[in-house]
Scaffold this motif. Structure first.
Motif, short mmCIF file in Angstrom:
data_model
loop_
_atom_site.label_atom_id
_atom_site.label_comp_id
_atom_site.label_asym_id
_atom_site.label_seq_id
_atom_site.Cartn_x
_atom_site.Cartn_y
_atom_site.Cartn_z
N SER A 114 23.55 12.91 87.72
CA SER A 114 22.99 12.27 86.53
C SER A 114 21.90 11.26 86.90
O SER A 114 20.87 11.17 86.23
CB SER A 114 24.09 11.59 85.72
OG SER A 114 25.01 12.55 85.25
N LEU A 115 22.13 10.52 87.97
CA LEU A 115 21.09 9.60 88.45
C LEU A 115 19.85 10.36 88.91
O LEU A 115 18.72 9.92 88.66
CB LEU A 115 21.63 8.73 89.58
CG LEU A 115 22.60 7.62 89.18
CD1 LEU A 115 23.17 6.93 90.42
CD2 LEU A 115 21.92 6.61 88.27
N GLY A 116 20.06 11.49 89.57
CA GLY A 116 18.92 12.31 89.99
C GLY A 116 18.13 12.83 88.80
O GLY A 116 16.89 12.79 88.80
N MET A 117 18.83 13.28 87.77
CA MET A 117 18.15 13.78 86.57
C MET A 117 17.40 12.65 85.88
O MET A 117 16.26 12.83 85.44
CB MET A 117 19.17 14.43 85.63
CG MET A 117 18.56 15.19 84.50
SD MET A 117 17.66 16.64 85.07
CE MET A 117 16.21 16.51 84.04
N ALA A 118 18.03 11.49 85.79
CA ALA A 118 17.36 10.33 85.19
C ALA A 118 16.14 9.93 86.01
O ALA A 118 15.08 9.59 85.45
CB ALA A 118 18.33 9.17 85.07
N GLY A 119 16.26 10.00 87.32
CA GLY A 119 15.15 9.65 88.21
C GLY A 119 13.95 10.57 88.05
O GLY A 119 12.81 10.11 87.93
#
Length: 88
Positions: free
Chosen positions: A41-46
């Motif tokens: 999820s952090l990767g997608m947000a990034g």
């Protein structure tokens, strides 16, 4: 015409679609593992943050270089969506 009639930066849009596909495709393997959910999820947000800011930067550069030209101004007026169609 084509995709450039829907969004000013279709290459950035489909970069996001690519990463979203990887994210969605991986969901079945996350299970109840919180690390997998959080990291993905952090990767997608990034990547969303990066593509959104890259779009803004490119819009600014294009405005500086092509602003005032009738064809550019008309295209920008007719295609008001910088990244995601129907979302300003």
């Amino acid at each position: 015409g084509g995709l450039y009639a829907l969004t000013r930066h279709p290459n950035y849009l489909f970069e996001l679609v690519y990463w979203l596909g990887l994210y969605v495709g991986g969901i079945s393997s996350f299970g109840k593992n919180p690390v997998a959910w959080i990291c993905s999820s952090l990767g997608m947000a990034g990547i969303t943050f990066i593509m959104t800011n890259a779009t803004k930067k490119l819009d600014k550069q294009q405005e500086e270089k092509y602003g005032g030209q009738a064809s550019f101004d008309s295209w920008k007026k007719n295609v008001p969506y910088p990244l995601v169609p129907f979302k300003k």
